[in-house]
Design an enzyme around this catalytic site. Structure first.
Site, PDB file in Angstrom:
ATOM      1  N   GLY A   1       0.731 -14.467  -7.417  1.00  0.00           N
ATOM      2  CA  GLY A   1      -0.294 -13.496  -7.147  1.00  0.00           C
ATOM      3  C   GLY A   1       0.293 -12.494  -6.402  1.00  0.00           C
TER       4      GLY A   1
ATOM      5  N   GLY B   1      -2.205 -10.704  -0.046  1.00  0.00           N
ATOM      6  CA  GLY B   1      -1.530 -11.845   0.620  1.00  0.00           C
ATOM      7  C   GLY B   1      -0.039 -12.332  -0.024  1.00  0.00           C
TER       8      GLY B   1
ATOM      9  CB  VAL C   1      -0.517 -19.310 -13.281  1.00  0.00           C
ATOM     10  CG1 VAL C   1      -0.676 -20.586 -12.899  1.00  0.00           C
ATOM     11  CG2 VAL C   1       0.861 -18.782 -12.538  1.00  0.00           C
TER      12      VAL C   1
ATOM     13  CD  GLU D   1     -15.645   1.975  -0.380  1.00  0.00           C
ATOM     14  OE1 GLU D   1     -15.352   1.964   0.568  1.00  0.00           O
ATOM     15  OE2 GLU D   1     -15.293   1.444  -1.561  1.00  0.00           O
TER      16      GLU D   1
ATOM     17  CG  ASP E   1     -10.342 -11.908  -1.683  1.00  0.00           C
ATOM     18  OD1 ASP E   1     -10.377 -11.799  -0.469  1.00  0.00           O
ATOM     19  OD2 ASP E   1     -10.577 -10.645  -2.466  1.00  0.00           O
TER      20      ASP E   1
END
Lengths: 435, 435
Positions: free
Chosen positions: A29, A33, A97, A188, A318
């Site tokens: 990913g 992060g 994956v 938003e 997350d």
């Protein structure tokens, strides 16, 4: 300094001698992060492999602007391998994956096995429908570029179909937009749709008045932006209502189909365009790892961000349910994911040198949400802003953190032009919505 | 001056009194021809309806730059209703046309009937596979934004798959690109792919050397750019070869599948990415109208651009086979389509006033094609340019004709930055290519 092979001062060289090969770090990913973890290893004598099923890193905080035709996808997305191009110890692979073999320490992708000594799982989250997965077709959520162009096509097509409609009831249905979920994304989106209808496209139609469009923000709780202080939540609601958004609080959605939505209190809202910003579910990392997860699918990790008993595996962003060293619950926001990625890199470096890293501590820089083109709310704990000043801070902060000079420059030029001209640059209905 | 209702000096007022209603002009297709026709009627006391199945006008000459990741779709496309927003006698409808009833004078769309007094058919052309429609899946052509993002995803995915491939033969197949067709689109695509591989992404991979990619331009005829003077064709070929493109002349493609292509002489080229720029077939307008067409599906029109016997119908642009009043065959290029649209508007205005318009005469401003970032060929008959000077002219011409200030500004900024930094801004693999 770039890592060069065999440099004796490079971090990890000792571990390399012990293992008999250069330690392999696999990062799954390339969100905030994963990228932070990769960058944190830039001076390490390790082989880093970044695996992502997409070829781009996405600046998700601005994704709603793609969904509402203000920005183009390429303005908030950048190829992962471009971002990491100069970091010579990183290989980027675009692969999906399928699973993780903890026993034999490899990641299984559709096409290959990637062995690891350390593994960082940063696969993020998707929207969730609380067990009503059949709602996904009617009410798309906003996590990927494909989601954003889909939502953009639905919003713009609704106005097109209203212009072409012969029947007044149908026209009303096409001109009613429902956004489910009163968190930052919902706020938003609702604000941006209201502004699009009332300001941007208002002169472009002949048979309909776009400014008569109804935008309803449906939140099951009693306030919007529940993670904000109550005063700012109230301000956000007031700004939304000034833009013409109907804010519906305290009733959950109980039905969602091509006719629109029904609310818990029995009210029906007929709409051809329902958008989902209500729930989030972590990726399947807990299943891959065979470890416990919370109700939102997030892996329970310790204060070093390891799933219990797996010191070589870090689960971050997350995908993880984290309580930091100070006992605070870490929120699912971009800065938190970045900090966790940096922590994982530090912990891996320490491990390679036989040291132990400190536990993870979350630094909270504040909380921002924008409502249309003149207002936002910002909570920096000591300082709380709302209205135009918060909006300025929001813009500066987001421009600042956009990856890469080019994007920053072009996004700024687009924003400035859009601000002056009340225009939206990317009003395209593409792909399967072409008629 | 904008048309205002009932203004006695407005063109068409007399016809309106005669007909008992405001004359209705329906324009099908909002390409260069259709838009020019609509704009040509801006002072007319008529109701203009522009029907297109897409919501955007596309600046097709730059589409290959979207396909090769240099520009974003929104930079070369603009909402039709936005372009015509201030022309109050125009209604824009996003509808798919299903047929035309000449007898009763209406256009049948999926949802409605649109009555006309005058009809302009400007529905363009698509690529054609010379009866081998099954090749479309393997070898996409380039006409729409969806085509361009599809081709972009295929090109970028090929490099990704090469990086992930374990087998050397497979890797070679992924790193071989075949462009079929040596016209301007084929030349531009092949040059841009070669440049992408050799200059832009060259440092972004670890296991492959992108600059080893093989780009083959396959043309069945004996020269590239056959509509150019022989000297410029030769120059174009030389520039292509300098960029590293293999130019294969004199052999047609006889097989095209997931393994690659076979040529008439028996040669096989293994490739995972074959692009089609070889043939063009007009839209179905001839079938809708029940009139004769040439082999490329183009409607035979007279020198007033009417199909014989239908003075109220104009067929223009790539949909029409036109010989102008000077006996010259009109080429299928954007300036010709624009001029035909302007002629149709003038002829309608004349008809409304009971006058007769002159016949259509094509003004040829020249012919341009670009090859990579430093070279182009330009034929202005008296002046012929090749190399950098032609490339500068090409850039200025294309920027100049891009619709709308915003696009011009942003495209220029992107080009300038890309030129300085050898970068491509829009390297995104989206939609079904996300893995």
């Amino acid at each position: 300094m770039e890592a060069t092979s065999g440099g004796s001062r490079l971090i990890g060289s000792r571990a390399r001698q012990a293992a008999g090969h250069r330690p392999r770090v696999v990062i799954v990913g390339a969100g905030f992060g994963g990228l932070a973890a990769a960058k944190g290893l830039r001076h390490a004598d390790v082989d880093v492999t970044v695996v992502d099923r997409r070829n781009y890193h996405l600046f998700q905080p601005l994704l709603y602007q793609v969904a509402t035709a203000a920005l183009s996808p390429a303005q908030i997305a950048m190829p992962i391998r471009r971002i990491l191009s100069r970091q010579s110890n990183v290989t980027v692979l675009m692969e999906r994956v399928e699973g993780i073999d903890k026993e034999n320490r490899f990641v299984q992708t559709t096409n290959s096995r990637i062995a690891y000594d350390y593994l960082v799982v940063a696969t993020g989250a998707r929207h969730a429908y609380f067990g009503k997965d059949e709602w996904a077709e009617t009410a798309p959520g906003l996590k990927t570029i494909a989601d954003a162009t889909e939502i953009r096509a639905r919003i713009l097509s609704a106005f097109e179909r209203a212009e072409a409609a012969e029947d007044e009831a149908e026209r009303r249905r096409f001109l009613t937009f429902v956004v489910v979920g009163g968190g930052p994304t919902g706020v938003e989106l609702a604000g941006a749709i209201a502004e699009l209808a009332r300001k941007v496209i208002v002169r472009d139609f002949r048979r309909i008045d776009p400014s008569s469009a109804r935008v309803v923000l449906v939140e099951a709780g009693n306030i919007v932006l529940p993670t904000m202080p109550a005063k700012l939540s109230g301000e956000a609601r007031r700004h939304l209502e000034m833009l013409g958004v109907e804010v519906s609080l305290g009733e959950a959605v109980t039905r969602c189909d091509s006719e629109g939505v029904a609310l818990a209190g029995g009210r029906q809202i007929r709409s051809s365009c329902v958008l989902w910003a209500a729930g989030v579910m972590a990726s399947r990392a807990a299943k891959w790892l065979g470890v416990p997860a919370d109700r939102a699918g997030r892996v329970h990790v310790d204060r070093n961000l390891n799933p219990p008993g797996n010191d070589e595996i870090f689960v971050i962003g997350d995908t993880a349910a984290v309580t930091d060293k100070n006992g605070r619950t870490v929120p699912g926001v971009a800065p938190a994911a970045k900090q966790m990625g940096e922590h994982a890199a530090r912990a891996i470096l320490a491990g390679l040198d036989g040291r132990t890293a400190g536990l993870f501590g979350y630094r909270d820089f504040g909380n921002l949400a924008t409502i249309g083109r003149n207002a936002a709310v910002a909570d920096f704990r000591r300082i709380r802003l709302s209205g135009f000043s918060a909006w300025l801070v929001w813009n500066i902060a987001h421009l600042w953190f956009l990856v890469g000079f080019r994007n920053r420059f072009v996004v700024f030029a687009d924003w400035a032009l859009a601000y002056v001209r009340y225009d939206r640059a990317a009003r395209l209905i593409t792909d399967r919505y072409e008629r």
